[in-house]
Design an enzyme around this catalytic site. Structure first.
Site, short mmCIF file in Angstrom:
data_model
loop_
_atom_site.label_atom_id
_atom_site.label_comp_id
_atom_site.label_asym_id
_atom_site.label_seq_id
_atom_site.Cartn_x
_atom_site.Cartn_y
_atom_site.Cartn_z
N ARG A 138 20.23 2.52 -33.47
CA ARG A 138 18.80 2.58 -33.78
C ARG A 138 18.10 1.26 -33.48
O ARG A 138 17.50 0.63 -34.35
CB ARG A 138 18.56 2.98 -35.24
CG ARG A 138 19.07 4.35 -35.59
CD ARG A 138 18.67 4.75 -36.99
NE ARG A 138 19.19 6.07 -37.36
CZ ARG A 138 18.97 6.68 -38.51
NH1 ARG A 138 18.22 6.08 -39.43
NH2 ARG A 138 19.48 7.87 -38.76
N ASP B 63 13.95 -0.52 -47.00
CA ASP B 63 14.01 -1.27 -45.75
C ASP B 63 13.59 -2.71 -46.05
O ASP B 63 12.81 -2.96 -46.97
CB ASP B 63 13.05 -0.69 -44.72
CG ASP B 63 13.24 0.80 -44.50
OD1 ASP B 63 14.40 1.23 -44.37
OD2 ASP B 63 12.22 1.53 -44.47
N ASP C 93 11.57 -0.36 -40.33
CA ASP C 93 11.27 1.03 -40.00
C ASP C 93 9.76 1.21 -39.84
O ASP C 93 8.96 0.64 -40.61
CB ASP C 93 11.79 1.99 -41.07
CG ASP C 93 13.29 2.25 -40.92
OD1 ASP C 93 13.92 1.62 -40.06
OD2 ASP C 93 13.82 3.07 -41.69
N ASP D 68 19.01 0.32 -46.17
CA ASP D 68 18.49 1.31 -45.22
C ASP D 68 18.19 0.58 -43.92
O ASP D 68 19.04 -0.09 -43.35
CB ASP D 68 17.27 2.00 -45.82
CG ASP D 68 16.90 3.28 -45.08
OD1 ASP D 68 17.69 3.73 -44.23
OD2 ASP D 68 15.83 3.83 -45.35
#
Length: 422
Positions: free
Chosen positions: A294, A199, A242, A238
């Site tokens: 997301r 990430d 996160d 990714d």
């Protein structure tokens, strides 16, 4: 006056009442205190740093030197766009690894749907490990990282907050956290998927974190331009940001998230019951542009999504915004969507094993919408409760999060997000 402001005034050779600088350090105004969940944790970062622990960083060597201070309070002032992983794929590729040979060996038509194993997969893992040793930067506790020059930030790597506490990150660009050696998972989604490791910014078991006025993107290497291998487009990125593994008391504010697929995950697994009671996150005044999904997807957490803007110019760049995952308690209010015609209000959310969601004062293309009612009409026979079991105003002051001029919120967000020295 805050300790941070006093220290920066001292470094600049200024008094609290004014004066001229006698040192090369530019004055940086004291940061405001965070709103939302990070305010509950008294998130101050490195505000208690002594003057000797304020670092001006222009390259990776300077960054590494500052981080060696460990958990002592520190302020790291970033002046450049630092490449965390220079050299490209050949700098890390194990001599026994070949992309072409890997694809031939693990073609589902001949290999099947078993996980890759053997010398080629071992060589891929060694290559991945070599890259990680260089490209992952771990921030210690009690740290403030500030961008103090146009374009300051990090590219080609991951900034990781792993089991640390009290971090402030502001005015930085995070770009192109590119995994050269993504993992092939042949049963993912039933047809197999490529999954990358990095990430741009990752919180894993971190608490009291404030991320403010930052910009996140994939740089010059968006995954949509990558080739098809083993029947699927290769994913080299990714998440952009996160928040997982029981991270807690986090605020993300005034950030821009740009042109990404799986943008922000809050909670990593439906089975991670230890996340219950954690993952308290506030997202306010952020702009998610051309982010397919997301933004965020939530499991377990009490997440307040307030006064954000979600936009896309092309229908193919939008899947959903708010993912209602297992045991999530997502409270949405005052959000705005600017999307292509034909995208209806029921598509603004996606149910992913969750059971509750609440929203008020949402607008889609300028029109008030009832997201929950629209979703219920589009999913007859399914149940989604409006009672999430908590209210943000029971935990922190929400007055400053409510838009003073609702009709101007979109323009305010567009004008205000991202690093202020860009």
């Amino acid at each position: 006056m805050t300790l941070l402001r006093r220290h920066l005034l001292a470094l600049a050779g200024l008094s609290a009442l004014g004066g001229c600088a006698s040192a090369p350090h530019a004055l940086v105004e004291a940061p405001e205190t965070p709103l939302g969940w990070a305010s509950v944790g008294s998130t101050t970062g490195g505000a208690r740093a002594i003057p000797e622990h304020v670092f001006d960083v222009h390259d990776r060597a300077g960054l590494d030197a500052a981080l060696r201070l460990g958990d002592k309070p520190k302020i790291i002032r970033i002046h450049k766009f630092i490449d965390l992983c220079p050299g490209g794929v050949e700098a890390f590729r194990d001599p026994e690894f070949s992309f072409d040979a890997f694809d031939r060996a693990f073609d589902p038509a001949t290999w099947g749907r078993d996980d890759p194993k053997g010398p080629l997969e071992d060589a891929r893992k060694r290559s991945e490990k070599r890259q990680a040793e260089v490209s992952v930067v771990r921030l210690p506790s009690n740290t403030t990282v500030l961008g103090v020059a146009p374009g300051a930030g990090f590219q080609h790597g991951m900034v990781l907050l792993d089991k640390v506490s009290n971090i402030v990150i502001r005015d930085l660009r995070f770009s192109d956290a590119y995994d050269h050696f993504p993992e092939w998972q042949p049963r993912d989604n039933g047809h197999g998927e490529w999954n990358s490791e990095y990430d741009a910014l990752s919180l894993r078991g971190a608490d009291r974190v404030w991320v403010d006025h930052c910009h996140f993107d994939d740089g010059q290497h968006p995954d949509k331009l990558e080739p098809i291998r083993l029947g699927q487009r290769v994913q080299h990125h990714d998440g952009l940001l996160d928040i997982t593994n029981g991270s807690d008391l986090v605020t993300v504010s005034w950030c821009r998230f740009q042109a990404h697929d799986k943008t922000m995950l809050i909670g990593s697994s439906d089975s991670r019951s230890s996340d219950e009671g954690h993952l308290r996150v506030t997202l306010h005044h952020n702009h998610f542009h051309a982010c397919k999904e997301r933004t965020p997807r939530v499991r377990f957490g009490r997440v307040h999504v307030v006064a954000n803007l979600f936009s896309a110019e092309r229908a193919e760049d939008f899947g959903y915004s708010l993912g209602i995952g297992a045991n999530s308690r997502l409270y949405s209010e005052h959000n705005r969507w600017e999307l292509p015609a034909g995208i209806t209000a029921d598509r603004l959310i996606r149910r992913l094993k969750g059971s509750a969601f609440t929203d008020r004062d949402s607008r889609l293309n300028g029109q008030a919408v009832d997201i929950l009612a629209a979703w219920a009409a589009a999913h007859p026979g399914e149940s989604l409760s409006a009672d999430v079991g908590w209210r943000p105003d029971e935990s922190y002051d929400t007055a400053a999060l409510r838009p003073a001029r609702p009709d101007q919120l979109v323009e305010q967000i567009r004008a205000g997000v991202g690093p202020r020295r860009a």
